[in-house]
Design an enzyme around this catalytic site. Structure first.
Site, PDB file in Angstrom:
ATOM      1  N   HIS A  80     -24.590  -4.506   5.713  1.00 24.66           N
ATOM      2  CA  HIS A  80     -25.460  -4.891   6.826  1.00 24.66           C
ATOM      3  C   HIS A  80     -24.616  -4.939   8.101  1.00 24.66           C
ATOM      4  CE1 HIS A  80     -29.184  -5.812   4.585  1.00 24.66           C
ATOM      5  NE2 HIS A  80     -28.344  -6.043   3.585  1.00 24.66           N
ATOM      6  N   GLU A 100     -25.409 -12.440  -0.231  1.00 23.46           N
ATOM      7  CA  GLU A 100     -25.610 -11.318   0.671  1.00 23.46           C
ATOM      8  C   GLU A 100     -26.082 -11.883   2.011  1.00 23.46           C
ATOM      9  OE1 GLU A 100     -28.025  -7.049   0.875  1.00 23.46           O
ATOM     10  OE2 GLU A 100     -28.614  -8.597  -0.570  1.00 23.46           O
ATOM     11  N   HIS A 128     -34.167   4.433  -1.865  1.00 25.14           N
ATOM     12  CA  HIS A 128     -33.169   3.952  -0.911  1.00 25.14           C
ATOM     13  C   HIS A 128     -32.196   5.043  -0.461  1.00 25.14           C
ATOM     14  CE1 HIS A 128     -34.503  -0.106  -1.946  1.00 25.14           C
ATOM     15  NE2 HIS A 128     -33.778  -0.548  -0.925  1.00 25.14           N
ATOM     16  N   LEU A 182     -37.435  -1.255   4.069  1.00 24.76           N
ATOM     17  CA  LEU A 182     -37.217  -1.459   2.643  1.00 24.76           C
ATOM     18  C   LEU A 182     -36.703  -2.871   2.384  1.00 24.76           C
ATOM     19  CD1 LEU A 182     -35.577   1.955   1.634  1.00 24.76           C
ATOM     20  CD2 LEU A 182     -37.916   1.187   1.208  1.00 24.76           C
ATOM     21  N   ASP A 232     -30.380  -4.162  -6.872  1.00 26.87           N
ATOM     22  CA  ASP A 232     -30.830  -4.866  -5.664  1.00 26.87           C
ATOM     23  C   ASP A 232     -32.289  -5.279  -5.851  1.00 26.87           C
ATOM     24  OD1 ASP A 232     -30.545  -6.015  -3.166  1.00 26.87           O
ATOM     25  OD2 ASP A 232     -31.130  -4.215  -2.077  1.00 26.87           O
ATOM     26  N   HIS A 291     -33.631  -9.060   5.907  1.00 23.52           N
ATOM     27  CA  HIS A 291     -33.170 -10.447   5.985  1.00 23.52           C
ATOM     28  C   HIS A 291     -33.783 -11.160   7.192  1.00 23.52           C
ATOM     29  CE1 HIS A 291     -29.763 -10.312   2.950  1.00 23.52           C
ATOM     30  NE2 HIS A 291     -30.203  -9.069   2.994  1.00 23.52           N
ATOM     31  N   HIS A 345     -24.519  -1.585  -1.041  1.00 26.73           N
ATOM     32  CA  HIS A 345     -25.553  -0.544  -1.038  1.00 26.73           C
ATOM     33  C   HIS A 345     -25.270   0.531   0.024  1.00 26.73           C
ATOM     34  CE1 HIS A 345     -27.296  -3.147   2.043  1.00 26.73           C
ATOM     35  NE2 HIS A 345     -27.866  -3.963   1.171  1.00 26.73           N
TER      36      HIS A 345
END
Length: 546
Positions: free
Chosen positions: A338, A249, A402, A458, A424, A261, A359
């Site tokens: 993302h 990911e 989420h 998150l 996740d 990230h 996601h």
């Protein structure tokens, strides 16, 4: 571990026969008293399998024949078996405990009528029922498949602190070195996951340094190979959930959508596949059998099942096409995530080979009636069909945090066959409140919420897959079987593992069919996990749930 050509051919024949019979059975709606009997006619490998005592009603038949050619079987009776269409068919299933393969399935669509007792006529004389497991009317499902698991139980798959030594017998691989990931840690996660019904998982790395990729990818490959070697021993060793290829990911993300990230690692794949290989440290030499010139301590394409990237970035479409085209030495699943991609950029990504959205709703543009973004792809069946493509699969983190339950329901009802449940989960899953690690980042856990320390961002989840399945059913009001499909068949479809492929060396997973792996979970109507089997071996027995 590669199967022999003879074994692979046998699996193909079994899977083809199962598919034909199951297709015929599903179309036979006019006969309410249908009884389908399926049996394997092939000679099977032999070895005794000693099942641990199960909380389910289990009986053992002692053999008086010590013939080494004898194959011992485990039969599951009084079960409701999950089908590809989400229905639950009353019946029984038989597993060859020496090969870990499903060899017989028998259905009776008429409820409350005893099954005809003639199944034994289809068992070869060199096979014997050694265990019978009474499921007591509960549901027998394929084991859950989690294609996005960052870690659990204190273990972080992005922790590259191990010494750069990947010999299978080395101390660095088999014992904890400082705080770095080691093979023992990976096995610990695999074993613990079985209590939540997970029988296969993709170890997932968040965006990391180049050195970390070069340490972790070969390490997890070695863990996977050691696990496959243990399978060949065919004893009662509990190996835990199957370690699949990795889900990388990142780090090819839109910086504004990076979420939890580390921004230091985020970049664009500006040179396409060359940048991807450079960042991950992928061995440039294609692996060949017994090729002494290949450096097996380096990351390889075979280590990777899924890469999540932002398709709008410079070079991303070229990388996607290179990694998914048939000529590629190994096809990788490309997922869009993302990302700030528009709807039109999403269409381009699919046309270049992307098949998954990571996601859904999180770390992407929200749906707007004039700018639908990637979410709009779920309702674009006709549009994509006109382009010669199918709608993408999409993963959902259904932890109740989420994604709002109404959004979960909306996405599922828009594209039910594309919904894939993922946890996740990060290293804090199973540990409780406190401060934990996700790669180089510090994460605070309170209840079911994981956030970067000092922020509201998150940072993955801490809920298990069985919890996600239960909440998903509650949020969508779907059937029990439909909820189970989102954690079994659908992720298997994403990985192209639900049917036997022409050149495949591994049995299908995520389905209850002849020739498929006997990765099984027994659950109640409330979707509580009762017991789990991996490769035909008992891996978890939750007797307290009975």
């Amino acid at each position: 571990m590669k199967r022999s050509a003879e074994e692979a051919s046998l699996l193909v024949d079994r899977a083809a026969a199962a598919s034909e019979v199951n297709n015929n059975a599903r179309s036979d709606d006019a006969n309410p008293h249908r009884v389908s009997m399926i049996a394997s006619s092939a000679s099977l490998m032999s070895t005794s399998h000693h099942m641990s005592s199960s909380s389910l009603s289990s009986s053992t038949t002692k053999s008086t024949n010590n013939n080494s050619n004898q194959s011992f079987l485990t039969r599951f009776i009084n079960a409701r078996l999950l089908q590809r269409d989400g229905s639950l068919e009353r019946g029984e299933l038989t597993v060859d405990s020496s090969t870990g393969i499903i060899i017989l399935i028998r259905f009776d669509s008429q409820q409350h009528q005893p099954l005809q007792d003639n199944t034994d006529n289809n068992i070869d004389h060199n096979q014997q029922i050694s265990h019978t497991v009474d499921c007591r009317g509960m549901i027998l499902s394929p084991g859950f498949i989690d294609i996005q698991l960052n870690g659990a139980y204190g273990i972080d798959f992005s922790n590259g602190g191990c010494e750069d030594n990947h010999d299978d017998d080395s101390a660095a691989n088999n014992s904890r070195n400082n705080s770095g990931l080691c093979i023992h840690d990976i096995f610990q996660v695999a074993t613990s996951l079985c209590q939540s019904g997970v029988t296969s998982f993709c170890p997932t790395m968040v965006s990391s340094s180049r050195d970390t990729y070069r340490r972790v990818l070969p390490l997890i490959r070695n863990a996977r190979r050691q696990q496959q070697q243990l399978l060949q021993q065919r004893d009662n060793t509990k190996i835990g959930a199957n370690i699949l290829g990795m889900h990388l990911e990142g780090p090819f993300f839109d910086p504004s959508k990076r979420g939890a990230h580390d921004k230091r690692h985020i970049l664009a794949p500006s040179k396409g596949i060359d940048t991807v290989k450079e960042v991950y440290g992928l061995n440039q030499v294609q692996q060949e059998e017994n090729d002494n010139d290949v450096d097996y301590s380096s990351p390889m394409l075979e280590d990777i099942d899924i890469i999540t990237l932002a398709p709008e970035l410079d070079g991303a479409l070229d990388a996607t096409k290179s990694l998914t085209q048939p000529a590629c030495e190994r096809n990788v699943i490309i997922s869009c995530g993302h990302t700030g991609a528009t709807y039109e950029e999403g269409l381009q990504a699919i046309s270049h080979g992307a098949t998954l959205l990571t996601h859904l709703f999180n770390a992407m543009n929200p749906f707007h009636h004039r700018k639908p973004g990637l979410v709009g792809l779920l309702s674009s069946k006709s549009k994509l069909a006109s382009m010669g493509h199918k709608r993408p699969y999409f993963s959902l983190i259904v932890d109740g945090i989420h994604v709002h339950e109404s959004a979960v329901s909306m996405a599922y009802n828009s594209h039910p066959n594309g919904c894939v449940l993922v946890t996740d989960a990060m290293s804090a899953m199973g540990l409780g409140d406190g401060v934990h690690a996700l790669g180089d980042m510090s994460v605070n856990i309170k209840g079911d919420r994981a956030t970067l320390t000092g922020t509201d961002t998150l940072a993955g989840s801490v809920v298990s897959m069985d919890t996600c399945v239960r909440r998903f059913r509650k949020f969508t009001n779907c059937s029990i079987g439909e909820a189970l499909l989102c954690a079994t068949l659908h992720p298997s479809n994403v990985l192209n593992r639900s049917v036997m492929q022409e050149r495949a060396t591994e049995a299908p997973i995520g389905v209850l069919e002849i020739g498929a792996r006997a990765d099984l979970v027994v659950v109640t109507d409330e979707l509580d996990v009762v017991a789990t089997w991996v490769n035909g071996k008992i891996a978890y027995d939750g007797r307290k749930l009975l």
